[in-house]
Design a protein around this motif. Structure first.
Motif, short mmCIF file in Angstrom:
data_model
loop_
_atom_site.label_atom_id
_atom_site.label_comp_id
_atom_site.label_asym_id
_atom_site.label_seq_id
_atom_site.Cartn_x
_atom_site.Cartn_y
_atom_site.Cartn_z
N VAL A 104 -7.26 14.00 8.90
CA VAL A 104 -6.15 13.49 7.61
C VAL A 104 -5.16 12.61 8.86
O VAL A 104 -4.74 12.62 9.32
CB VAL A 104 -5.46 14.85 7.76
CG1 VAL A 104 -4.43 15.15 8.14
CG2 VAL A 104 -4.33 14.39 5.99
N VAL A 105 -5.03 11.48 7.86
CA VAL A 105 -3.78 10.73 7.47
C VAL A 105 -2.68 10.51 6.79
O VAL A 105 -2.36 10.22 5.53
CB VAL A 105 -4.20 9.17 8.27
CG1 VAL A 105 -3.63 8.55 8.25
CG2 VAL A 105 -5.03 9.37 9.55
N VAL A 106 -1.34 11.30 6.91
CA VAL A 106 -0.30 10.87 6.31
C VAL A 106 0.83 9.49 6.80
O VAL A 106 0.90 9.99 7.40
CB VAL A 106 0.52 12.36 6.36
CG1 VAL A 106 1.83 11.74 5.31
CG2 VAL A 106 -0.50 13.23 5.88
N ALA A 107 0.46 8.17 6.11
CA ALA A 107 1.17 7.87 6.00
C ALA A 107 2.88 7.25 4.96
O ALA A 107 3.14 8.53 4.15
CB ALA A 107 0.63 6.48 6.05
N HIS A 108 3.30 5.63 5.06
CA HIS A 108 4.32 6.11 4.52
C HIS A 108 4.76 6.26 2.68
O HIS A 108 5.24 6.60 2.80
CB HIS A 108 5.02 4.65 4.84
CG HIS A 108 6.30 3.54 4.20
ND1 HIS A 108 7.84 3.80 4.35
CD2 HIS A 108 6.33 3.43 2.80
CE1 HIS A 108 8.54 4.31 3.71
NE2 HIS A 108 7.76 3.89 3.46
N GLU A 109 3.03 5.94 2.37
CA GLU A 109 3.16 6.09 1.00
C GLU A 109 2.47 6.91 0.58
O GLU A 109 2.39 7.66 -0.37
CB GLU A 109 2.60 4.89 0.70
CG GLU A 109 1.35 4.71 0.61
CD GLU A 109 0.61 3.58 1.87
OE1 GLU A 109 -0.06 2.53 2.29
OE2 GLU A 109 1.79 3.98 2.82
N ASP A 110 2.48 8.33 1.15
CA ASP A 110 1.93 9.86 0.77
C ASP A 110 3.51 10.11 0.75
O ASP A 110 3.36 11.69 -0.29
CB ASP A 110 1.46 10.14 1.31
CG ASP A 110 -0.03 9.60 1.81
OD1 ASP A 110 -0.46 8.88 1.20
OD2 ASP A 110 -0.61 8.95 3.22
N THR A 111 4.61 9.81 1.08
CA THR A 111 5.33 10.96 0.31
C THR A 111 7.32 10.01 0.27
O THR A 111 7.02 9.18 0.75
CB THR A 111 6.06 11.90 1.83
OG1 THR A 111 6.45 11.24 3.09
CG2 THR A 111 4.95 12.58 2.28
#
Length: 145
Positions: free
Chosen positions: A61-68
């Motif tokens: 998984v990659v959670v980046a700026h636009e994900d939250t």
């Protein structure tokens, strides 16, 4: 995020962090799930992962700026990664090299590991955040996960 860890080596400094990234296959071989939580945008992360495809293969998984909507030091990005991995906070660790990383990990109630190899923040600054563990080398990291 391993029922173990989210390595937090700066995406913009992936090539310099190669020695640290080489730990990922070992962690995966142990059955751990791995991810990155970053304040960078997916487009920036993709540039790094395109350059190092062997790294991309190690990540679940990659959670980046636009994900939250909210970002580190808030817990939302870490919790989003946990959700995508199907993991609970008590099964995970977050490995970070900044005070924001440690704050986000603690707010998400995961095991917070501060690493002293980032070179941006003094060890004392990281220790002020009261991480669950502090390590100075990848080998030490393996010992605490």
């Amino acid at each position: 995020m391993v029922p173990g860890s989210i390595p937090a080596i700066g995406v913009d400094d992936v090539s310099k962090g190669y020695e640290r990234w080489r730990l990922l296959p070992r962690l995966r071989a142990e059955g751990r799930k791995l991810g990155v939580v970053t304040a960078k945008r997916h487009r920036t992360v993709a540039l790094a992962l395109d350059r190092f495809p062997h790294l991309a293969e190690q990540l679940d998984v990659v959670v980046a700026h636009e994900d939250t909507d909210r970002h580190k030091p808030e817990p939302e990005p870490v919790l989003a990664a946990l959700d995508r991995l199907g993991a609970a906070p008590e099964e995970a660790a977050y490995v970070g090299d900044s005070p924001f990383d440690i704050r986000a990990a603690k707010a998400a109630q995961v095991f917070a590991v501060a690493v002293g190899w980032g070179g941006i923040h003094a060890d004392e600054r990281l220790l002020d955040e009261e991480p669950d563990a502090f390590v100075r080398s990848p080998e030490e990291l393996l010992d605490v996960l």
